[in-house]
Enzyme design. Structure first.
Site, mmCIF file in Angstrom:
data_model
loop_
_atom_site.group_PDB
_atom_site.id
_atom_site.type_symbol
_atom_site.label_atom_id
_atom_site.label_comp_id
_atom_site.label_asym_id
_atom_site.label_seq_id
_atom_site.Cartn_x
_atom_site.Cartn_y
_atom_site.Cartn_z
ATOM 1 N N TYR A 95 -2.111 -0.655 10.225
ATOM 2 C CA TYR A 95 -2.222 -0.416 9.195
ATOM 3 C C TYR A 95 -0.635 -0.588 8.337
ATOM 4 C CZ TYR A 95 -3.299 -1.332 3.541
ATOM 5 O OH TYR A 95 -3.567 -1.371 2.920
ATOM 6 N N SER A 147 1.067 -1.129 0.060
ATOM 7 C CA SER A 147 0.042 -0.153 0.257
ATOM 8 C C SER A 147 0.240 1.540 -0.320
ATOM 9 C CB SER A 147 -0.530 0.012 1.570
ATOM 10 O OG SER A 147 -1.438 1.207 1.327
HETATM 11 N N1 LIG Z 1 -8.620 -0.939 -0.889
HETATM 12 C C1 LIG Z 1 -7.385 -0.185 -1.501
HETATM 13 O O1 LIG Z 1 -7.954 0.704 -1.160
HETATM 14 C C2 LIG Z 1 -6.015 -0.342 -0.911
HETATM 15 C C3 LIG Z 1 -5.601 0.358 -1.419
HETATM 16 C C4 LIG Z 1 -4.240 0.051 -0.998
HETATM 17 C C5 LIG Z 1 -3.496 -1.533 -0.752
HETATM 18 N N2 LIG Z 1 -4.412 -2.735 -0.602
HETATM 19 C C6 LIG Z 1 -4.376 -4.042 0.051
HETATM 20 O O2 LIG Z 1 -5.113 -4.610 -1.596
HETATM 21 C C7 LIG Z 1 -4.946 -5.947 -0.645
HETATM 22 C C8 LIG Z 1 -6.737 -6.638 -1.214
HETATM 23 O O3 LIG Z 1 -7.551 -5.121 -1.185
HETATM 24 P P1 LIG Z 1 -8.934 -4.893 -0.946
HETATM 25 O O4 LIG Z 1 -9.672 -3.634 -1.512
HETATM 26 O O5 LIG Z 1 -9.433 -6.088 -2.274
HETATM 27 O O6 LIG Z 1 -9.610 -5.809 -0.397
HETATM 28 P P2 LIG Z 1 -10.964 -6.589 0.401
HETATM 29 O O7 LIG Z 1 -10.877 -6.402 1.761
HETATM 30 O O8 LIG Z 1 -11.691 -6.150 -0.579
HETATM 31 O O9 LIG Z 1 -10.726 -7.949 -0.046
HETATM 32 C C9 LIG Z 1 -9.699 -8.505 0.395
HETATM 33 C C10 LIG Z 1 -9.483 -10.270 0.843
HETATM 34 O O10 LIG Z 1 -8.718 -10.985 1.782
HETATM 35 C C11 LIG Z 1 -9.405 -11.814 2.354
HETATM 36 N N3 LIG Z 1 -9.125 -12.026 3.768
HETATM 37 C C12 LIG Z 1 -9.352 -11.402 4.938
HETATM 38 N N4 LIG Z 1 -8.357 -12.107 6.403
HETATM 39 C C13 LIG Z 1 -7.837 -13.233 5.674
HETATM 40 C C14 LIG Z 1 -6.871 -14.091 6.140
HETATM 41 N N5 LIG Z 1 -6.548 -14.030 7.576
HETATM 42 N N6 LIG Z 1 -6.984 -15.084 4.968
HETATM 43 C C15 LIG Z 1 -6.893 -14.977 3.837
HETATM 44 N N7 LIG Z 1 -7.672 -14.442 3.008
HETATM 45 C C16 LIG Z 1 -8.090 -12.819 3.968
HETATM 46 C C17 LIG Z 1 -10.642 -11.053 2.459
HETATM 47 O O11 LIG Z 1 -12.256 -12.215 3.008
HETATM 48 C C18 LIG Z 1 -11.024 -10.323 1.224
HETATM 49 O O12 LIG Z 1 -11.401 -10.876 0.135
HETATM 50 C C19 LIG Z 1 -4.967 -6.034 0.746
HETATM 51 O O13 LIG Z 1 -3.262 -5.758 0.798
HETATM 52 C C20 LIG Z 1 -4.643 -4.173 1.243
HETATM 53 O O14 LIG Z 1 -4.030 -4.297 2.172
HETATM 54 C C21 LIG Z 1 -6.083 -2.017 -0.666
#
Ligand SMILES: NC(=O)c1ccc[n+]([C@@H]2O[C@H](COP(=O)([O-])OP(=O)(O)OC[C@H]3O[C@@H](n4cnc5c(N)ncnc54)[C@H](O)[C@@H]3O)[C@@H](O)[C@H]2O)c1
Length: 261
Positions: A157, A144
């Site tokens: 985070y 991130s």
């Molecule tokens: N959404 C954003 O704006 C953003 C920005 C920067 C980085 N990210 C990163 O991108 C990645 C994906 O995020 P997203 O936005 O798709 O989030 P999201 O919450 O939509 O998806 C995350 C997925 O991870 C799964 N998950 C949660 N805990 C888990 C565990 N213990 N074991 C296995 N799976 C697990 C959830 O069930 C979900 O399907 C993350 O690492 C997040 O930190 C997201």
């Protein structure tokens, strides 16, 4: 088809960015795809959708909590049993709970460190065992922009993601002699993601004391390119890093954040 014939594993791929990455890997020609998550029904639907759209790519959906050493090891074992190898790990599973320091509980802190940092460690370690015997492999962590710069009322985070950068840089050195590359991608704000739609708009409205409908504009205003990050923006870099075109790149963390530092 820049990843023709590869076998990939995407964690946290039942929704959001992980789902988008899984689809793109199939579209780029991967022949085997292990998808894992802790939401089995959603994961099954995603797997079926990809299987139908890309019949030449075999999809293996598996329940795997990235915090569980046993489940992570079993996921890698099942992948190798099914596909014979593992070329690409995308460590995508991640969670967030924004809170000011004195309001953050140990439980909230531990959850984010366990999933975002320890989960990445466990998946990378088990994948690397297979990749070392192959003499090749690519590990990509979805980090991130908060892994490179502190984040207001978001210490757990940010700490978990900063840790991921340290792990990426370090294991890139451990694994380089075996032909394995390790890099991190640091996306900006993915407004289309369930993470924003189901939780962050509400969390950040509270954090900044502004109405929920003003949150997106507030964040866009901090981005020189003037918009949020899309799944496609992230996937474009991911495919490049996973491909042989990036064969001289390891130990790096790249922002995909529209110029936002
Ligand atoms: N959404 C954003 O704006 C953003 C920005 C920067 C980085 N990210 C990163 O991108 C990645 C994906 O995020 P997203 O936005 O798709 O989030 P999201 O919450 O939509 O998806 C995350 C997925 O991870 C799964 N998950 C949660 N805990 C888990 C565990 N213990 N074991 C296995 N799976 C697990 C959830 O069930 C979900 O399907 C993350 O690492 C997040 O930190 C997201």
């Amino acid at each position: 088809m820049r990843l023709a014939g590869r076998v990939a594993w995407v964690t946290g791929s039942a929704q959001g960015l992980g789902e988008a990455i899984a689809k793109r890997l199939a579209a780029e020609g991967c022949r085997g795809l292990t998808l894992s998550d802790i939401q089995p029904e959603k994961l099954e639907r995603v797997a079926q959708g990809i299987q139908q759209a890309y019949p030449e790519c075999k999809v293996l959906p598996l329940f795997c909590d990235v915090r569980s050493e046993a489940q992570v090891a079993e996921t890698v074992q099942r992948t190798v049993e099914t596909f014979g190898r593992l070329d690409i790990l995308v460590a995508n599973a991640g969670v967030i709970h924004a809170a000011e320091l004195t309001e953050m509980t140990l439980e909230q802190w531990q959850w984010q460190i366990d999933v975002n940092l320890t989960g990445y460690f466990l998946c990378a370690r088990e994948a690397a065992k297979v990749m070392k015997t192959q003499g090749s492999g690519v590990i990509i962590q979805i980090n991130s922009k908060s892994g490179l710069k502190g984040s207001y009322k978001n210490g757990a985070y940010a700490a978990s993601k900063f840790g991921g950068i340290g792990l990426t840089q370090s294991i890139a050195m451990d694994l380089a002699p075996y032909g394995i590359r390790v890099n991190a991608i640091c996306p900006g704000n993915l407004f289309e993601s369930p993470m924003w739609q189901e939780s962050l708009f509400e969390q950040y409205a509270r954090k900044w004391g502004i109405p929920q409908e003003a949150v997106q504009r507030y964040y866009e205003a901090q981005v020189p390119l003037g918009r949020g990050c899309t799944y496609e923006d992230v996937c474009n870099l991911l495919v490049f890093l996973a491909s042989d075109e990036a064969s001289y790149i390891t130990g790096e963390a790249y922002r995909v954040a529209g110029g936002q530092l």
